[in-house]
Design an enzyme around this catalytic site. Structure first.
Site, PDB file in Angstrom:
ATOM      1  CB  VAL A  17      -0.973  -0.014   1.189  1.00  0.00           C
ATOM      2  CG1 VAL A  17      -1.781   1.277   1.240  1.00  0.00           C
ATOM      3  CG2 VAL A  17      -1.922  -1.201   1.080  1.00  0.00           C
ATOM      4  CE  LYS A  37       6.328  -8.797  -3.573  1.00  0.00           C
ATOM      5  NZ  LYS A  37       6.261  -8.107  -2.263  1.00  0.00           N
ATOM      6  N   GLY A 170       3.033   2.063   7.924  1.00  0.00           N
ATOM      7  CA  GLY A 170       2.228   1.441   6.877  1.00  0.00           C
ATOM      8  C   GLY A 170       0.750   1.384   7.157  1.00  0.00           C
TER       9      GLY A 170
END
Length: 255
Positions: A17, A37, A170
């Site tokens: 996120v 990623k 986060g």
């Protein structure tokens, strides 16, 4: 920062996120963005992974994924159990460097914490960051236990000669407890790096349009956002001062 490595103090701390918020903010500033990623675990071949989630939330981002393994384990373990080739740090660095020739910003999202192993030789995201000479953003949780994990992560980065640009929380709760509120003050103290933002709890469940509009307000200007650290601290952090209650006199004993 053409390449920014995003690591976490642990798994499930909000790296994806935060990466999406970084991407959305850079896109809003007119910059082209790619997200890499390094290794996706715990996702089937036809299921969307973390890079796809960044695209869903942030918008027109180039997504890339070096490898995926079905079991939700450390990449080296997941690769070994699946009988597949692991990802090596030099492969992460080479792919990120290539993406950087085609985009203004490249966000490299790790798996779990900084020293989670990608291959049998012990290669980590920290090794890839070193090859790239890229700064590293640390995503941390807000609650108990985060101070030790955040300090160790930043200390490891510095020990390797890497640049820890700061910490982003986060997932900031709507109703933070005393530990979360105190950690706003303590995280910069123990790590020696600034707090560069706080993403609200549940941000990943927002409608993508709402997410993109709000993302710059979760990140500090150092990350191209407009998050006001002073105002956030004034609203959320407790006073540093604490006074012990006055001591009570011991009852006198009759003689």
């Amino acid at each position: 920062m053409p390449v920014l490595v995003v690591t976490g103090t642990n798994t499930e701390v909000g790296k994806t996120v935060v990466t999406a918020a970084l991407a959305a903010t850079a896109l809003a500033g007119g910059r082209s963005v790619a997200v890499l990623k390094a290794a996706q675990t715990g996702v089937g071949p036809d299921e969307p992974g973390d890079a796809a989630e960044v695209v869903r939330l942030a918008g027109a981002v180039t997504s890339d994924e070096l490898a995926r393994y079905p079991e939700p384990l450390a990449p080296a373990t997941a690769a070994r159990r699946a009988g597949r080739a692991p990802v090596h740090p030099h492969e992460i660095a080479e792919r990120a460097a290539k993406l950087a020739t085609e985009h203004d910003v490249v966000l490299v999202e790790g798996a779990g914490g900084l020293l989670v192993r990608f291959d049998a030789a012990g290669g980590t995201l920290a090794d890839a960051a070193g090859l790239l000479r890229a700064p590293v953003l640390v995503v941390a949780s807000a609650g108990l236990g985060t101070l030790n994990a955040a300090e160790l992560t930043v200390r490891e980065l510095r020990g390797r000669g890497l640049d820890p640009v700061g910490v982003v929380i986060g997932s900031w709760r709507v109703d933070p407890g005393l530990a979360e509120r105190c950690n706003l003050l303590d995280l910069p103290d123990v790590t020696g790096v600034p707090l560069l933002g706080a993403v609200p709890e549940g941000a990943g469940h927002l409608d993508p349009t709402a997410f993109r509009a709000a993302a710059p307000h979760w990140l500090a200007p150092r990350l191209e956002g407009v998050w006001d650290a002073e105002a956030f601290h004034a609203r959320e952090a407790p006073s540093r001062a604490w006074k012990a209650p006055p001591a009570r006199e011991a009852p006198s004993r009759a003689r």
